[in-house]
Each structure stands twice: as C-alpha cells, then as structure tokens.
Design a protein around this motif. Structure first.
Motif, PDB file in Angstrom:
ATOM      1  N   ASP A 171     -56.478   6.057  26.313  1.00 53.53           N
ATOM      2  CA  ASP A 171     -56.937   4.747  25.843  1.00 53.53           C
ATOM      3  C   ASP A 171     -55.680   3.898  25.720  1.00 53.53           C
ATOM      4  O   ASP A 171     -54.914   4.034  24.764  1.00 53.53           O
ATOM      5  CB  ASP A 171     -57.669   4.873  24.506  1.00 53.53           C
ATOM      6  CG  ASP A 171     -58.245   3.532  24.053  1.00 53.53           C
ATOM      7  OD1 ASP A 171     -57.681   2.475  24.426  1.00 53.53           O
ATOM      8  OD2 ASP A 171     -59.235   3.553  23.311  1.00 53.53           O
ATOM      9  N   TYR A 172     -55.470   3.017  26.710  1.00 57.48           N
ATOM     10  CA  TYR A 172     -54.228   2.256  26.756  1.00 57.48           C
ATOM     11  C   TYR A 172     -54.140   1.253  25.615  1.00 57.48           C
ATOM     12  O   TYR A 172     -53.049   0.888  25.186  1.00 57.48           O
ATOM     13  CB  TYR A 172     -54.113   1.545  28.101  1.00 57.48           C
ATOM     14  CG  TYR A 172     -53.986   2.506  29.258  1.00 57.48           C
ATOM     15  CD1 TYR A 172     -55.116   3.034  29.871  1.00 57.48           C
ATOM     16  CD2 TYR A 172     -52.742   2.907  29.728  1.00 57.48           C
ATOM     17  CE1 TYR A 172     -55.010   3.936  30.919  1.00 57.48           C
ATOM     18  CE2 TYR A 172     -52.626   3.801  30.782  1.00 57.48           C
ATOM     19  CZ  TYR A 172     -53.764   4.309  31.368  1.00 57.48           C
ATOM     20  OH  TYR A 172     -53.663   5.203  32.405  1.00 57.48           O
ATOM     21  N   THR A 173     -55.256   0.804  25.121  1.00 58.54           N
ATOM     22  CA  THR A 173     -55.246  -0.177  24.027  1.00 58.54           C
ATOM     23  C   THR A 173     -54.833   0.455  22.708  1.00 58.54           C
ATOM     24  O   THR A 173     -54.379  -0.235  21.795  1.00 58.54           O
ATOM     25  CB  THR A 173     -56.619  -0.827  23.864  1.00 58.54           C
ATOM     26  OG1 THR A 173     -57.570   0.170  23.456  1.00 58.54           O
ATOM     27  CG2 THR A 173     -57.081  -1.460  25.159  1.00 58.54           C
ATOM     28  N   LYS A 174     -55.005   1.780  22.598  1.00 61.21           N
ATOM     29  CA  LYS A 174     -54.680   2.476  21.355  1.00 61.21           C
ATOM     30  C   LYS A 174     -53.443   3.356  21.486  1.00 61.21           C
ATOM     31  O   LYS A 174     -53.091   4.071  20.536  1.00 61.21           O
ATOM     32  CB  LYS A 174     -55.876   3.340  20.917  1.00 61.21           C
ATOM     33  CG  LYS A 174     -57.125   2.547  20.585  1.00 61.21           C
ATOM     34  CD  LYS A 174     -58.260   3.461  20.150  1.00 61.21           C
ATOM     35  CE  LYS A 174     -59.511   2.685  19.793  1.00 61.21           C
ATOM     36  NZ  LYS A 174     -60.630   3.564  19.390  1.00 61.21           N
ATOM     37  N   ASN A 175     -52.788   3.345  22.642  1.00 66.66           N
ATOM     38  CA  ASN A 175     -51.634   4.229  22.882  1.00 66.66           C
ATOM     39  C   ASN A 175     -51.982   5.682  22.549  1.00 66.66           C
ATOM     40  O   ASN A 175     -51.183   6.404  21.931  1.00 66.66           O
ATOM     41  CB  ASN A 175     -50.405   3.782  22.083  1.00 66.66           C
ATOM     42  CG  ASN A 175     -49.799   2.514  22.633  1.00 66.66           C
ATOM     43  OD1 ASN A 175     -49.887   2.233  23.831  1.00 66.66           O
ATOM     44  ND2 ASN A 175     -49.187   1.733  21.762  1.00 66.66           N
ATOM     45  N   THR A 176     -53.155   6.094  22.958  1.00 65.46           N
ATOM     46  CA  THR A 176     -53.662   7.420  22.621  1.00 65.46           C
ATOM     47  C   THR A 176     -54.106   8.155  23.873  1.00 65.46           C
ATOM     48  O   THR A 176     -54.715   7.561  24.770  1.00 65.46           O
ATOM     49  CB  THR A 176     -54.842   7.310  21.644  1.00 65.46           C
ATOM     50  OG1 THR A 176     -54.393   6.671  20.439  1.00 65.46           O
ATOM     51  CG2 THR A 176     -55.401   8.674  21.294  1.00 65.46           C
TER      52      THR A 176
END
Length: 119
Positions: A72-77
């Motif tokens: 999840d690129y938006t959450k750096n996860t």
C-alpha cells in the motif's frame, strides 16, 4: 529516523494462513523496495519475497504459489499473505525496506515476528 514495525505473526496449523504487515514511518521521501527475509534456528537468513517501487515481485522457490507480497504505497506498508503454510515455514520473519529519507538512502529492518506452523 526511519522505523519499520512488523505485525501479524503467530501460531497456525499446517495448511492455515497468516498475514504479516510491515509499516515504515519517519522522514521518508520514497521506498525503493520492501520485503521479507526469514531465519530459522541454526539456518542462514533467506529471502522470502520482495516487491519493488514499480510493483515487480520475486519469491523464494519454496514459497511460490503460497505466499503473496503486496504494498500500500499510500501507507508505506507491505503485506505478506501466507497461505497453505507448512511446518518448514516456521521461522522469524524480518521485514526490510530500502528507503530514501532525510538521512539519505539506507536499508532498514523490522524487529522480526515469529511464525510457527504446528499441529
């Protein structure tokens, strides 16, 4: 300071599933790659799965078709979905990330999470 925090390990029966998570935080500009290594007692650390910033993935032969890595690129996860687990998957799983941050570009590691596959 960049930190990686892992979660999701535990005890599961053979054939069961687990999902690991790895969340990166800090003064992050970009993450080039993320993934997991694992290390069992008395064995060398081995790459399990990795995913690049462009979404390309690679897996150890022993886990292909059973484990799936995603980001999840938006959450750096990053996530590692682990299905059809076998006793030989028992290990400590370490998340890693290649991060470009205010401190420069470096390799970072999570604290490790135990996965035990046993009946």
């Amino acid at each position: 300071q960049v930190q990686l925090v892992e979660s999701g390990g535990g005890l599961v029966q053979p054939g069961g599933s687990l999902r690991l998570s790895c969340a990166a935080s800090g003064s992050i500009f970009s993450i080039n790659a993320m993934g997991w290594y694992r290390q069992a007692p008395g064995k060398q650390r081995e790459l399990v799965a990795g995913i690049t910033s462009g979404g390309s993935t690679n897996y150890a032969d022993s886990v292909k078709g059973r484990l799936t890595i995603s980001r999840d690129y938006t959450k750096n996860t990053a996530y590692l979905q682990m299905n059809s687990l076998k006793p030989e998957d028992t290990s400590v799983y370490y998340c890693y990330a290649i991060v470009r941050s205010a401190e420069g570009t470096g390799n970072y590691w999570g604290q490790g999470t135990q996965v035990t596959v046993s009946s």
